[in-house]
Design a protein around this motif. Structure first.
Motif, PDB file in Angstrom:
ATOM      1  N   LYS A 108       0.835  -1.212   0.000  1.00 17.54           N
ATOM      2  CA  LYS A 108       0.000   0.000   0.000  1.00 17.54           C
ATOM      3  C   LYS A 108       0.868   1.260   0.000  1.00 17.54           C
ATOM      4  O   LYS A 108       0.601   2.219  -0.716  1.00 17.54           O
ATOM      5  N   THR A 109       1.903   1.245   0.826  1.00 17.22           N
ATOM      6  CA  THR A 109       2.771   2.415   0.945  1.00 17.22           C
ATOM      7  C   THR A 109       3.468   2.722  -0.374  1.00 17.22           C
ATOM      8  O   THR A 109       3.422   3.847  -0.869  1.00 17.22           O
ATOM      9  N   TYR A 110       4.118   1.712  -0.956  1.00 23.95           N
ATOM     10  CA  TYR A 110       4.866   1.953  -2.182  1.00 23.95           C
ATOM     11  C   TYR A 110       3.957   2.162  -3.384  1.00 23.95           C
ATOM     12  O   TYR A 110       4.316   2.873  -4.316  1.00 23.95           O
ATOM     13  N   SER A 111       2.779   1.615  -3.342  1.00 25.96           N
ATOM     14  CA  SER A 111       1.812   1.897  -4.398  1.00 25.96           C
ATOM     15  C   SER A 111       1.456   3.383  -4.386  1.00 25.96           C
ATOM     16  O   SER A 111       1.390   4.029  -5.440  1.00 25.96           O
ATOM     17  N   ALA A 112       1.264   3.924  -3.187  1.00 26.40           N
ATOM     18  CA  ALA A 112       0.979   5.358  -3.060  1.00 26.40           C
ATOM     19  C   ALA A 112       2.177   6.186  -3.514  1.00 26.40           C
ATOM     20  O   ALA A 112       2.012   7.201  -4.192  1.00 26.40           O
ATOM     21  N   TYR A 113       3.394   5.752  -3.150  1.00 30.77           N
ATOM     22  CA  TYR A 113       4.597   6.474  -3.589  1.00 30.77           C
ATOM     23  C   TYR A 113       4.686   6.508  -5.108  1.00 30.77           C
ATOM     24  O   TYR A 113       4.986   7.541  -5.704  1.00 30.77           O
ATOM     25  N   LEU A 114       4.438   5.376  -5.736  1.00 32.97           N
ATOM     26  CA  LEU A 114       4.529   5.309  -7.197  1.00 32.97           C
ATOM     27  C   LEU A 114       3.471   6.178  -7.868  1.00 32.97           C
ATOM     28  O   LEU A 114       3.739   6.832  -8.882  1.00 32.97           O
TER      29      LEU A 114
END
Length: 191
Positions: A36-42
């Motif tokens: 979830k975190t890295y999806s938001a970052y991307l």
């Protein structure tokens, strides 16, 4: 291949490298949270690559009107969404980014009520407060949960106290400007 096609291919390649790097970092963490975190970052990176404007035409007009409501040369304390839009040559502008985090000596009073804040600002020759209304209506951060750092817990409490004091002052002081999203208070003029 055109320059635009080559540029798009290069952006896609860069995006892939960033995605692979982020995925590699995620291996040592809880996968659901990391995903979830890295999806938001991307998504943020993708959005940033579109070169979005940081401010709208509406905000520019609002901030010009905010500043026009304050006499030129006067000092103002601001807690606005985008204070960088203001003309810092026109007024001396103090930013209350993290209220109570840093302030003029002896320090901004906390948990002493709105009049203590107004009196403190008066001693510093700060007559005006420009404020974004969203933060008055924004839900309070739950500071009781586990995992919240003591620094963030304190900053949230200080921010809530500052917000509550400004809200109370808005009920007792003259508003020089109000647009539904922002307002300016004249602390010397009581209602």
């Amino acid at each position: 291949m055109t320059d635009t096609e080559a540029s798009n291919k290069n952006k896609a390649g860069n995006f892939f490298v960033v995605a692979v790097f982020c995925a590699g970092l995620a291996i040592s963490y809880d996968w659901d949270i990391t995903k979830k975190t890295y999806s938001a970052y991307l998504k943020n990176i993708q959005f940033g690559l579109t070169n979005p404007s940081l401010v709208t035409a509406k905000q520019k007009l609002q901030y010009a009107a905010i500043q026009q409501s304050i006499p030129q040369g006067e000092t103002v304390l601001t807690r606005l969404d985008a204070p960088f839009i203001l003309d810092f040559k026109r007024n001396q502008i103090f930013l209350a980014d993290w209220p109570g985090g840093a302030s003029l000596p002896p320090g901004m009073p906390a948990f002493n009520g709105p009049e203590a804040l107004a009196n403190y600002l008066a001693t510093k020759s700060i007559r005006y407060i420009a404020y974004s209304s969203w933060s008055l209506n924004h839900p309070a951060v739950d500071t009781s949960g586990p995992g919240l750092s003591s620094w963030f817990r304190l900053q949230a409490k200080l921010s809530h106290d500052f917000r509550d004091n400004v809200w109370q002052l808005a009920k007792t002081r003259k508003q020089l400007y109000e647009d539904g999203e922002n307002f300016v208070l004249d602390l010397e003029t009581k209602l």
